[in-house]
Structures are given as C-alpha cells and as structure tokens.
Design an enzyme around this catalytic site. Structure first.
Site, PDB file in Angstrom:
ATOM      1  N   ASN A 229      -0.656  -2.879   0.970  1.00  0.00           N
ATOM      2  CA  ASN A 229      -1.317  -2.429   0.399  1.00  0.00           C
ATOM      3  C   ASN A 229      -2.660  -1.906   2.220  1.00  0.00           C
ATOM      4  O   ASN A 229      -2.234  -2.169   2.320  1.00  0.00           O
ATOM      5  CB  ASN A 229      -1.931  -2.985  -0.914  1.00  0.00           C
ATOM      6  CG  ASN A 229      -2.100  -4.887  -0.076  1.00  0.00           C
ATOM      7  OD1 ASN A 229      -3.213  -4.476   0.970  1.00  0.00           O
ATOM      8  ND2 ASN A 229      -1.799  -6.030  -0.299  1.00  0.00           N
TER       9      ASN A 229
ATOM     10  N   HIS B  73      -5.098  -3.800  -4.956  1.00  0.00           N
ATOM     11  CA  HIS B  73      -4.213  -3.906  -5.570  1.00  0.00           C
ATOM     12  C   HIS B  73      -3.376  -2.009  -5.725  1.00  0.00           C
ATOM     13  O   HIS B  73      -2.490  -2.061  -6.573  1.00  0.00           O
ATOM     14  CB  HIS B  73      -4.333  -3.423  -7.113  1.00  0.00           C
ATOM     15  CG  HIS B  73      -5.874  -3.081  -7.394  1.00  0.00           C
ATOM     16  ND1 HIS B  73      -6.396  -3.186  -7.056  1.00  0.00           N
ATOM     17  CD2 HIS B  73      -5.942  -2.111  -7.797  1.00  0.00           C
ATOM     18  CE1 HIS B  73      -8.143  -2.774  -6.977  1.00  0.00           C
ATOM     19  NE2 HIS B  73      -7.232  -1.400  -7.517  1.00  0.00           N
ATOM     20  N   TYR B  74      -4.182  -1.425  -4.033  1.00  0.00           N
ATOM     21  CA  TYR B  74      -4.193   0.134  -3.653  1.00  0.00           C
ATOM     22  C   TYR B  74      -2.485  -0.333  -3.092  1.00  0.00           C
ATOM     23  O   TYR B  74      -2.029  -0.747  -1.771  1.00  0.00           O
ATOM     24  CB  TYR B  74      -4.612   0.300  -2.434  1.00  0.00           C
ATOM     25  CG  TYR B  74      -6.118   1.220  -4.004  1.00  0.00           C
ATOM     26  CD1 TYR B  74      -5.831   0.563  -5.196  1.00  0.00           C
ATOM     27  CD2 TYR B  74      -7.188   1.712  -3.177  1.00  0.00           C
ATOM     28  CE1 TYR B  74      -7.091   1.961  -5.063  1.00  0.00           C
ATOM     29  CE2 TYR B  74      -7.941   2.117  -3.654  1.00  0.00           C
ATOM     30  CZ  TYR B  74      -8.163   1.957  -4.850  1.00  0.00           C
ATOM     31  OH  TYR B  74      -9.473   2.334  -5.649  1.00  0.00           O
ATOM     32  N   GLY B  75      -1.731   0.189  -3.469  1.00  0.00           N
ATOM     33  CA  GLY B  75      -0.538  -0.533  -3.142  1.00  0.00           C
ATOM     34  C   GLY B  75       0.615  -1.573  -3.422  1.00  0.00           C
ATOM     35  O   GLY B  75       0.279  -1.818  -5.058  1.00  0.00           O
TER      36      GLY B  75
END
Length: 329
Positions: free
Chosen positions: A65, A58-60
């Site tokens: 991501n 979920h980073y991006g």
C-alpha cells in the site's frame, strides 16, 4: 466566502506547495504501478514542488500500500525525507469501515510506523472516516496522545462536517482537513466546511480535484472506461447520467481552450482559488507535470464557472451504497 488566492501554505507547521500529490493513483490494487515507475512519478512530483504527499493504509493491499511505496522511495532517496510532508489516512477498513476507538487508532498508527521502518515520519495522521460509534472527541484525544509521544506530527480530519471540525478543534489543534472538493463536488463551499476551516485557520486538502478523471478530458463516453475500472460502480458514471454529467466537462473544456491550458489545469486552478491545496493523483510522469501547473483564473472566469455549475448540477452520489453514510460526518 468569495474565492481568492490560496493563502494556506503550511500543513502541520511545514511549508507546502500550492499543489500536493495523492498516492491512490500509484497504489490502487485494480491497476498496480510497478515501483520503478512509481518512484519516478513521486520524484517528479517533488521536483515540481508537490511536497505534500497524501496516502492511506487502505490504498492498496496489506502487503503493498502507500506506506510500502513511501518506504521504498525513501530507501532510494533518504535525503528527500525532510522535504516531504507526509499525510496518512488509517483506522479504516474497506470492509469493516472506520474504527475511531483509541485502541483502533493506536494499532493503525503503530502498524503504519512498522511498515515505514524509520524511513519517514508521519507528519499528519487522519482517521479516514468518522466512526459513528465513537465520539470524535475521544478519537482526537487518542491522536493527541500519539502526538505527545512523538509517533505522529499532527492530527488531520477526513470527510468531516463543520460541526465535527469545531468539536475536534476544541480538543487539539488540527493540522489539516481533507475533503473532496472539485467542480463536480463543490458541496464544501455551501455546507460550512470551507468557511469553518478558513475561520479556524485550518489548511484544506482537496482530494479528487479532477473528479476521478472526469476533468482530464480523456473520458468522452462510458466505453472509454475499462470494464474492470472501479468507476463503473460509482453513481456519477452510470449510463443514465453519464451524458448529462459530461456536459459540465464540455463547458470547462471551452474555458481551457480559450486559455491554452488543459481542462485538468482549469479544474485544479479553481480548487486553489477556493483556498485549498489540491492533491491530484497520477500514475504517469507527464500527468504530474501537467497537474502541478494549475491555470490562473481571473475573477471573470470564476464567475463564468459558477454560472456553469449553477446551470449544470452533477447527477449521482459520490460513492453510493454504505460508503455514502460516512461522508461529511
């Protein structure tokens, strides 16, 4: 626990440096970093000994991501794959929250592996938050099956309480526990999390060791944050508490000036002395070099810092809103 030199040097059975690298700084959707620049940053981190890389599904965005960046990097430098210990968080949606069900965990791992395309193994996989609807033992059993199948190398925990750590540890060995630990968030030193990890021999991975930029020395007033910066939504950056929280920064700056180092280096050095592996993130090569050269703090300096923390408690929750309920679960 009395602070001491960092003794934990292995994560998932692999040796790591005293400082790792958090990839959020390279993959945040509100301020994307071009891949050529991101690759230079990652390359520099590894050259500086930061071989524990921490990212998240979920980073991006779903199309760009941490995993996409990792794949791109190892396509350029396949020889580095064996040098890096990759820890990935998943089974979590920014809008939907955690999914600790066996089906949700397996789907998240399978999706991550698909994106990586065989360029790099997942050495540690963590559910980004504890799912309150699923017993942690159930989630760990599902992860243990994925370890047995060779799809992940080990199991990590993120934002967990001491009780949850013990429950998980009873089911399967834990490769790492990731928590927020910094001069702005020393809570794990007092709520049993750090003590439990040290007792059980579990490496501690400390995210936000420079407190989301507070301890870089770059933020002097609220207007230093761009209008679209997500930190403006966080409780600790609100106008009514900003000046009070900045007093802590000013005190740490005085220690840094005396030592001839940066405020960030003092902050990172403090985290290391708690027996944790800090994972500062950055979007610039020069910042990576700075962050991997942590200050060495004496016992007297540690005591001075503790007096500062006692006198200037931080105001405001870490995240606020619905996200706060998933912390230390």
């Amino acid at each position: 626990m009395s602070p001491g030199k960092a003794a934990i040097t292995r994560v998932g059975g692999k040796a790591v440096g005293p400082v790792g690298f958090g990839m959020l700084g390279l993959t945040k959707p509100w301020a994307p970093v071009e891949y050529p620049i991101a690759v230079k940053v990652l390359r520099t981190a590894l050259e500086q000994g930061a071989n524990l890389w921490n990212g998240g599904v979920h980073y991006g965005t779903p199309e760009a991501n941490s995993l996409h960046l990792v794949k791109h990097y190892f396509e350029q430098y396949p020889e580095d794959a064996s040098k890096v210990v990759l820890s990935i968080k998943g089974a979590f949606g920014m809008k939907t929250g955690p999914d600790g069900s066996p089906e949700g965990i397996r789907a998240s791992v399978e999706d991550a592996l698909k994106v990586l395309g065989g360029t790099k193994t997942i050495d540690v996989f963590e559910c980004a938050r504890v799912d309150p609807k699923v017993p942690v033992e159930t989630s760990i059993k599902a992860l243990a099956e994925l370890v047995k199948e060779g799809k992940i190398g080990g199991i990590g925990l993120s934002e967990v309480s001491a009780n949850t750590i013990r429950k998980a540890y009873a089911v399967h060995p834990i490769s790492a526990v990731e928590i927020e630990l910094s001069l702005f968030t020393p809570d794990p030193l007092h709520n049993g999390v750090v003590d439990t990890c040290h007792e059980l021999g579990i490496p501690i991975v400390a995210y936000s060791p420079i407190s989301r930029g507070w301890l870089t020395g770059q933020l002097r007033k609220l207007d230093d944050l761009p209008q679209n910066d997500f930190r403006r939504m966080l409780p600790r950056f609100q106008p009514e508490v900003f000046d009070q929280n900045f007093k802590l920064v000013e005190e740490v700056e005085q220690i840094a000036k005396r030592k001839g180092v940066t405020t960030a280096q003092v902050a990172i050095g403090w985290v290391i002395r708690q027996g944790a592996i800090p994972i500062p993130g950055s979007a610039r090569v020069e910042r990576v070099v700075e962050n991997t050269k942590a200050a060495e703090l004496t016992d007297e300096e540690l005591a001075e810092i503790q007096r500062i923390l006692d006198a200037l408690p931080v105001s405001g929750e870490r995240y606020g809103g619905t996200q706060e309920k998933f912390l230390n679960a």
